[in-house]
Design a protein around this motif. Structure first.
Motif, PDB file in Angstrom:
ATOM      1  N   UNK A   4      39.695  46.480  60.323  1.00 23.66           N
ATOM      2  CA  UNK A   4      39.048  47.010  59.124  1.00 23.66           C
ATOM      3  C   UNK A   4      40.006  46.908  57.939  1.00 23.66           C
ATOM      4  N   UNK A   5      39.537  46.398  56.799  1.00 24.05           N
ATOM      5  CA  UNK A   5      40.448  46.269  55.657  1.00 24.05           C
ATOM      6  C   UNK A   5      40.869  47.642  55.137  1.00 24.05           C
ATOM      7  N   UNK A   6      42.106  47.731  54.735  1.00 22.30           N
ATOM      8  CA  UNK A   6      42.607  48.981  54.175  1.00 22.30           C
ATOM      9  C   UNK A   6      42.790  48.836  52.676  1.00 22.30           C
ATOM     10  N   UNK A   7      42.664  49.949  52.002  1.00 26.93           N
ATOM     11  CA  UNK A   7      42.867  49.961  50.562  1.00 26.93           C
ATOM     12  C   UNK A   7      44.360  49.779  50.283  1.00 26.93           C
ATOM     13  N   UNK A   8      44.656  48.949  49.301  1.00 30.50           N
ATOM     14  CA  UNK A   8      46.046  48.679  48.937  1.00 30.50           C
ATOM     15  C   UNK A   8      46.668  49.885  48.239  1.00 30.50           C
ATOM     16  N   UNK A   9      47.972  49.938  48.273  1.00 29.67           N
ATOM     17  CA  UNK A   9      48.717  50.971  47.567  1.00 29.67           C
ATOM     18  C   UNK A   9      49.102  50.432  46.192  1.00 29.67           C
ATOM     19  N   UNK A  10      49.112  51.298  45.197  1.00 24.29           N
ATOM     20  CA  UNK A  10      49.537  50.882  43.862  1.00 24.29           C
ATOM     21  C   UNK A  10      48.767  51.580  42.765  1.00 24.29           C
ATOM     22  N   UNK A  51      37.951  45.460  42.577  1.00 29.72           N
ATOM     23  CA  UNK A  51      36.933  45.911  43.511  1.00 29.72           C
ATOM     24  C   UNK A  51      35.798  46.624  42.798  1.00 29.72           C
ATOM     25  N   UNK A  52      34.689  46.727  43.511  1.00 28.00           N
ATOM     26  CA  UNK A  52      33.504  47.380  42.994  1.00 28.00           C
ATOM     27  C   UNK A  52      33.181  48.543  43.919  1.00 28.00           C
ATOM     28  N   UNK A  76      37.907  48.891  50.775  1.00 32.40           N
ATOM     29  CA  UNK A  76      37.558  48.355  49.451  1.00 32.40           C
ATOM     30  C   UNK A  76      36.509  47.248  49.552  1.00 32.40           C
ATOM     31  N   UNK A  77      35.652  47.182  48.553  1.00 38.13           N
ATOM     32  CA  UNK A  77      34.664  46.106  48.437  1.00 38.13           C
ATOM     33  C   UNK A  77      35.130  45.205  47.310  1.00 38.13           C
ATOM     34  N   UNK A  78      35.861  44.154  47.661  1.00 41.13           N
ATOM     35  CA  UNK A  78      36.384  43.262  46.631  1.00 41.13           C
ATOM     36  C   UNK A  78      35.223  42.640  45.874  1.00 41.13           C
ATOM     37  N   UNK A  79      35.346  42.637  44.550  1.00 39.13           N
ATOM     38  CA  UNK A  79      34.248  42.215  43.684  1.00 39.13           C
ATOM     39  C   UNK A  79      34.300  40.716  43.413  1.00 39.13           C
TER      40      UNK A  79
END
Length: 196
Positions: free
Chosen positions: A130-136, A165-166, A185-188
């Motif tokens: 499962x993709x994880x949300x990036x840090x930053x 992302x959206x 995250x849902x990359x846009x």
């Protein structure tokens, strides 16, 4: 709830330029823009003792695997220990059973940590994790409609935003009130502008 476009930036200067660009060039209301730092996965302090979750998502059946591994390992270890009675004495079967149960428990719990039948990769060979949300640093803006979303993406990209992302959510008074760092995250993709 509204549509939110968000992008990751590297520096505070980029964040400041992104907000200025969204307000001045994009005519987005300042109270509909949010900026904040997203902690690395596992460091969101969702629980009093720290961490993001009360249980590891991949360890659902580890208790069952532990019990099965201990039983199997204990039996195998006791059998091997019986052969060692001549050398190690009458404690050999008990020691063999304990060692076997320990090793079997470790192996059994590790084997069952993933969902049963879950493959490492998908049918196309892609990673199945499962993709994880990036840090930053994240700058997010409420943008309704495809044209406003495309405008927000372009403005964020121009100042160097990556991983745009959206999402659906609520930004109120500059605060993304329902942001969940655990949501993948849902990359846009760039929405096509409406034809005239």
């Amino acid at each position: 709830m509204s549509n939110i476009i968000a992008g990751y930036l590297q520096t505070q200067d980029q964040v400041k330029r992104a907000i200025e660009s969204l307000v001045v060039e994009g005519d987005f209301a300042p109270d509909q823009i949010s900026s904040f730092f997203v902690n690395p996965a596992g460091q969101h302090d969702s629980y009093g003792l720290g961490g993001d979750r009360d249980k590891s998502p991949g360890a659902k059946q580890s208790g069952e695997g532990l019990a099965a591994g201990m039983a199997t390992g204990g039996a195998v270890g006791a059998a091997i220990g019986m052969a060692g009675v001549v050398v190690a004495g009458p404690l050999a079967p008990a020691m063999g059973a304990l060692l076997g149960a320990h090793v079997g428990g470790l192996v059994g719990s590790m084997r069952s940590m993933k969902e049963r039948g879950e493959e490492e990769t998908g049918p196309d060979g892609a990673d199945n994790t499962e993709p994880q949300r990036a840090s930053g640093m994240l700058v997010a803006v409420a943008a309704s409609g495809p044209e406003r979303q495309a405008q927000a993406m372009d403005l964020l990209a121009r100042v160097g935003a990556t991983r745009i992302e959206k999402a659906d959510g609520t930004i109120r008074a500059g605060d993304w009130t329902d942001f969940d760092p655990l949501t993948p995250p849902q990359l846009a993709g760039r929405p096509a502008p409406a034809s005239a």
